[in-house]
Design an enzyme around this catalytic site. Structure first.
Site, PDB file in Angstrom:
ATOM      1  CG  HIS A  93      -0.439  -0.091   2.189  1.00 19.08           C
ATOM      2  ND1 HIS A  93      -0.504  -0.429   3.883  1.00 19.08           N
ATOM      3  CD2 HIS A  93       0.819   0.902   2.791  1.00 19.08           C
ATOM      4  CE1 HIS A  93      -0.216  -0.397   4.376  1.00 19.08           C
ATOM      5  NE2 HIS A  93       0.677   0.421   4.198  1.00 19.08           N
ATOM      6  CG  HIS A 119      -0.320   3.771   7.794  1.00 13.91           C
ATOM      7  ND1 HIS A 119      -1.055   3.391   7.029  1.00 13.91           N
ATOM      8  CD2 HIS A 119       1.110   3.238   7.803  1.00 13.91           C
ATOM      9  CE1 HIS A 119      -0.033   2.332   6.434  1.00 13.91           C
ATOM     10  NE2 HIS A 119       0.676   2.458   6.957  1.00 13.91           N
ATOM     11  CG  HIS A 124       7.904  -0.958   4.372  1.00 13.24           C
ATOM     12  ND1 HIS A 124       7.362  -1.925   4.157  1.00 13.24           N
ATOM     13  CD2 HIS A 124       6.688  -0.076   4.722  1.00 13.24           C
ATOM     14  CE1 HIS A 124       6.255  -1.853   4.986  1.00 13.24           C
ATOM     15  NE2 HIS A 124       5.981  -0.477   4.767  1.00 13.24           N
ATOM     16  CD  GLU A 127       2.520  -1.512   6.648  1.00 13.81           C
ATOM     17  OE1 GLU A 127       2.692  -0.279   6.959  1.00 13.81           O
ATOM     18  OE2 GLU A 127       3.197  -1.991   5.446  1.00 13.81           O
TER      19      GLU A 127
END
Ligand code: DHB
Ligand code: FE
Length: 305
Positions: A12, A59, A193, A240
């Protein structure tokens, strides 16, 4: 009866949303990323789910650090795009499915799986970017979407095992909903990431590809993986990926892998995507062997006599 027919995961990365919003999808850098989702958009358009359940993470857009629910189910009729600092993204409002969402909340909570019920919520790139990748940029999203926000931003996030079992509980809930709905589960976020600190920019393709393999063929292996392994191997934000296990838990043990795509990088991130489909259940009953039928008849006769 409603049923879950397939699961789809997708990264995303917010820069993907910015590339769409700023009309940069044809630039070679971005074309490489978007071309990997052409088949997925075709697949979605053909499958035409009646409802999607999107497992994603907020977030600090809808929930500030003051209140961070571990699992929050969107039960509202609609979810507008959040302002993440540059104004809300120019994407359609996500329409929910309050009846199915309320049914899932009831089934899952009474199954002793505590969820936060959310009746008003804005959704950020965690949800809107996968929507674009899987549905393109239509005027209206083609089906209702129930958002399920998972905390992966503030320690402690839920374990992979807990996420997988939530998927199982959601499947049970969906299968006890009386209306005939075909539901697709979305798992979003990932892949490897890290966006801050000395390891910013970390990408681990070997880990990501093994994760995709296991998600498809041996998800129970992933259920046992501790958080520290995600952090070490896939970077701080790699956690995530536990959300993908909610999606996987909602599917059958054995699934067909329909499609997979992996590319590096998009912004600071590895982009991974997989489509897994439940095998169609045969309407025909399995033929019972003659000797088994005879044994069953004999047993009934014994009980009767
Ligand atoms: C970035 C942010 C994210 O939430 C994410 O999952 C990946 C990348 C970013 O800011 O680049
Ligand atoms: Fe993220």
């Amino acid at each position: 009866m409603a049923r879950i027919i397939a699961g789809v995961t997708s990264s995303h990365v917010p820069a993907i949303g910015a590339a769409i919003d700023n009309h940069r999808t044809e630039e070679p850098y971005w074309k490489r990323v978007f071309s990997g989702f052409e088949k997925s958009k075709e697949w979605m358009a053909k499958v035409k789910p009646d409802v999607c359940i999107a497992v994603y993470n907020d977030h600090a857009s809808a929930f500030s650090v003051e209140i961070v629910p571990t699992f929050a189910l969107g039960c509202a009729a609609e979810f507008p795009p959040a302002d993440e600092g540059w104004g809300p993204r120019p994407v359609p409002v996500v329409k929910g499915h309050p009846q199915l969402a309320a049914h899932i909340a009831q089934s899952v909570i009474l199954d002793e799986f505590d969820l936060t019920v959310v009746n008003k919520m804005e959704v950020d790139h965690g949800l809107t970017v996968p929507m674009n990748l899987l549905f393109g940029s239509p005027k209206e999203w083609p089906c209702p979407v129930i958002p399920l926000a998972v905390n992966v931003v503030l320690y402690p996030p839920p374990t992979g095992h807990r996420c997988f079992m939530l998927g199982r509980a959601i499947r049970k809930a969906v299968e006890s909903y009386p209306e005939d709905l075909r539901v697709v589960m979305m798992g979003t976020g990932g892949m490897s990431h890290q966006i801050s600190g000395p390891r910013a920019g970390l990408i681990n393709s070997k880990f990501d590809k093994a994760f995709l393999d296991n998600l498809s063929k041996d998800p129970k292996k992933l259920m046992r993986m501790p958080h520290i392994d995600y952090m070490r191997e896939a970077g701080a934000e790699g956690i995530e990926m536990v959300m993908w296990l909610v999606m996987r838990g909602a599917l059958d043990d054995k699934v067909d892998e329909v499609y997979r795509f992996y590319t590096v990088p998009a912004s600071n991130t590895a982009v991974g995507h997989i489509i897994l489909a439940n095998r169609a259940k045969s309407a025909k009953r399995k033929p019972v062997a003659k000797h088994k039928r005879a044994a069953a008849r004999a047993k009934v006769d014994r009980i009767r006599s």
